[in-house]
Write an enzyme that holds these catalytic residues in place. Structure first.
Site, mmCIF file in Angstrom:
data_model
loop_
_atom_site.group_PDB
_atom_site.id
_atom_site.type_symbol
_atom_site.label_atom_id
_atom_site.label_comp_id
_atom_site.label_asym_id
_atom_site.label_seq_id
_atom_site.Cartn_x
_atom_site.Cartn_y
_atom_site.Cartn_z
ATOM 1 N N MET A 64 0.819 -1.207 0.000
ATOM 2 C CA MET A 64 0.000 0.000 0.000
ATOM 3 C C MET A 64 0.858 1.265 0.000
ATOM 4 O O MET A 64 0.371 2.358 0.278
ATOM 5 C CB MET A 64 -0.980 -0.010 1.175
ATOM 6 C CG MET A 64 -2.004 -1.132 1.071
ATOM 7 S SD MET A 64 -3.242 -1.146 2.382
ATOM 8 C CE MET A 64 -4.304 0.204 1.851
ATOM 9 N N GLU A 149 7.759 9.646 7.972
ATOM 10 C CA GLU A 149 9.183 9.976 8.109
ATOM 11 C C GLU A 149 9.597 11.271 7.406
ATOM 12 O O GLU A 149 10.554 11.304 6.632
ATOM 13 C CB GLU A 149 10.039 8.810 7.613
ATOM 14 C CG GLU A 149 9.796 7.524 8.387
ATOM 15 C CD GLU A 149 10.586 6.341 7.852
ATOM 16 O OE1 GLU A 149 11.340 6.517 6.871
ATOM 17 O OE2 GLU A 149 10.451 5.238 8.391
ATOM 18 N N ASN A 190 3.405 9.583 10.877
ATOM 19 C CA ASN A 190 4.135 8.411 11.370
ATOM 20 C C ASN A 190 5.640 8.630 11.241
ATOM 21 O O ASN A 190 6.116 9.106 10.206
ATOM 22 C CB ASN A 190 3.724 7.188 10.536
ATOM 23 C CG ASN A 190 4.217 5.875 11.113
ATOM 24 O OD1 ASN A 190 3.955 5.563 12.271
ATOM 25 N ND2 ASN A 190 4.923 5.091 10.303
ATOM 26 N N HIS A 226 10.879 1.220 16.596
ATOM 27 C CA HIS A 226 11.966 0.273 16.339
ATOM 28 C C HIS A 226 13.027 0.544 17.408
ATOM 29 O O HIS A 226 13.914 1.382 17.226
ATOM 30 C CB HIS A 226 12.527 0.478 14.934
ATOM 31 C CG HIS A 226 11.537 0.230 13.844
ATOM 32 N ND1 HIS A 226 10.963 -1.010 13.632
ATOM 33 C CD2 HIS A 226 10.998 1.053 12.913
ATOM 34 C CE1 HIS A 226 10.127 -0.938 12.607
ATOM 35 N NE2 HIS A 226 10.124 0.307 12.154
ATOM 36 N N GLU A 255 4.978 0.138 14.491
ATOM 37 C CA GLU A 255 5.947 -0.778 13.879
ATOM 38 C C GLU A 255 6.875 -1.389 14.929
ATOM 39 O O GLU A 255 8.084 -1.487 14.730
ATOM 40 C CB GLU A 255 6.772 -0.046 12.812
ATOM 41 C CG GLU A 255 5.933 0.637 11.743
ATOM 42 C CD GLU A 255 6.763 1.323 10.669
ATOM 43 O OE1 GLU A 255 7.948 0.972 10.506
ATOM 44 O OE2 GLU A 255 6.221 2.211 9.981
ATOM 45 N N ASP A 257 9.227 -3.447 17.187
ATOM 46 C CA ASP A 257 10.069 -4.637 17.273
ATOM 47 C C ASP A 257 11.213 -4.354 18.234
ATOM 48 O O ASP A 257 11.612 -3.204 18.421
ATOM 49 C CB ASP A 257 10.592 -5.109 15.910
ATOM 50 C CG ASP A 257 11.157 -4.008 15.036
ATOM 51 O OD1 ASP A 257 11.773 -3.065 15.574
ATOM 52 O OD2 ASP A 257 10.990 -4.076 13.808
#
Length: 359
Positions: A64, A149, A190, A226, A255, A257
């Site tokens: 997307m 970003e 974002n 992240h 996002e 992790d």
């Protein structure tokens, strides 16, 4: 799967989590690869079982993004995204769209890179891009990353193609244009490292205050998250969340992790890396996931919780391995191992969602 995996799964996983998303009243999401991409859910019944069991919201990792949906000036390709949306709907999941505008060189359509025009022409072409895509998905997606970003590490706006052509105006215009064709979806700005980089956060909050002054209808802030086992601190993360909360904006972890190895740390730079997910490391990762999710739950009031999404399903599929670590060694940043077995990290997220002590 490695021998280390079997060791930790037997010794440290504890009671299985039956259904992660049931522990929260906000979306609990995951990003997915699609089609011919490596680790695509379409080719893995085992992965699909995990998705259906544990997550309430889905994000497409790639399909997307700009170059996929809008490859040529008058060409839009929604086939893959629509199939992804159907999978979500068929399984009772909502969809978070990622992302309408992103500077990345391999995601900006070639025709935009070659486009000649003044600022007004650039804003017009981006308006058409945003509104065509947002119109297509209006009423079908719960939320969108409108711009991704756009702020530099260390503060200031990223000198992207879009910034070079329009200054920072493209950011708020994208939000305004998306809202004009979709009255219901949550609209997010974002970014990564805004939870840790104080100067980057100041640029963000200045932008948000400008939006408020000009009635730009942004809904919230997407914190990519992240992060690492030892950085940033939970208090720093909470303080960053509060900056959005104080502005009455939703906070969404988009996002998440947490790799065991931090490639920017002095030990890693000196060649001292973890090559095995020992039981002790698995438990430390469990605690870290719990602390982060609990900080989100404790800091963000219920009405401003946009949700928590992890960036990938199984450890081998993580972008950190394929992109950052260049397959130099294994790492274990996610909630399931290569055989889609639950890791202690999953229990950590479950405990954080439930408000249990992080141990």
């Amino acid at each position: 799967m490695t021998g280390a995996d079997s060791g930790w799964s037997e010794k440290t996983s504890g009671a299985d989590v039956s259904k992660l998303s049931k522990l929260a009243k906000f979306p609990v999401g995951v990003s997915l690869a699609y089609g011919n991409e490596a680790f695509s859910y379409t080719n893995s019944p085992a992965q699909q079982a995990v998705i259906k069991t544990h997550f309430s919201q889905l994000t497409a990792g790639n399909i997307m993004k700009m170059s996929y949906l809008h490859p040529a000036p008058d060409t839009y390709n929604f086939t893959q995204a629509d199939d992804f949306l159907k999978f979500a709907r068929d399984n009772g999941k909502t969809l978070h769209a990622h992302t309408l505008i992103w500077h990345s060189d391999y995601q900006v359509p070639a025709f935009m890179k070659n486009y000649q025009g003044d600022k007004a022409a650039w804003l017009a072409i981006l308006k058409t891009h945003v509104q065509t895509i947002a119109t297509h998905f209006s009423g079908k997606v719960a939320s969108l990353d409108v711009v991704n970003e756009a702020i530099n590490d260390g503060g200031g706006y990223r000198n992207s193609l879009f910034y070079q052509k329009t200054g920072a105006d493209y950011i708020e215009q994208a939000v305004i244009n998306a809202r004009a064709v979709d009255q219901k979806a949550d609209l997010y700005y974002n970014d990564y490292n805004i939870e840790a980089d104080a100067a980057k956060l100041r640029t963000l909050t200045g932008m948000l205050d400008g939006f408020k002054a000009r009635s730009v209808p942004v809904t919230g802030v997407g914190f990519q998250m992240h992060i690492y086992m030892d950085y940033p601190s939970v208090s720093t993360i909470s303080a960053a969340f509060k900056q959005a909360v104080e502005r009455k904006l939703k906070v969404k972890i988009t996002e998440l992790d947490i790799p065991v190895n931090n490639p920017f740390s002095p030990p890693y730079q000196a060649g001292d890396i973890q090559r095995e997910l020992t039981p002790a490391l698995a438990l430390a990762q469990k605690k870290r996931y719990c602390e982060v999710v609990k900080a989100y739950r404790d800091t963000v009031p219920a009405n401003l919780r946009g949700g928590v999404t992890v960036w990938g399903v199984s450890d081998p599929s993580s972008w950190l391995i394929s992109d950052l670590f260049k397959n130099a060694h294994a790492d274990w940043p996610l909630l399931f191992d290569g055989a889609y077995r639950q890791k202690p990290a999953l229990r950590g997220v479950a405990d954080g969602l439930s408000g249990k002590p992080c141990i």
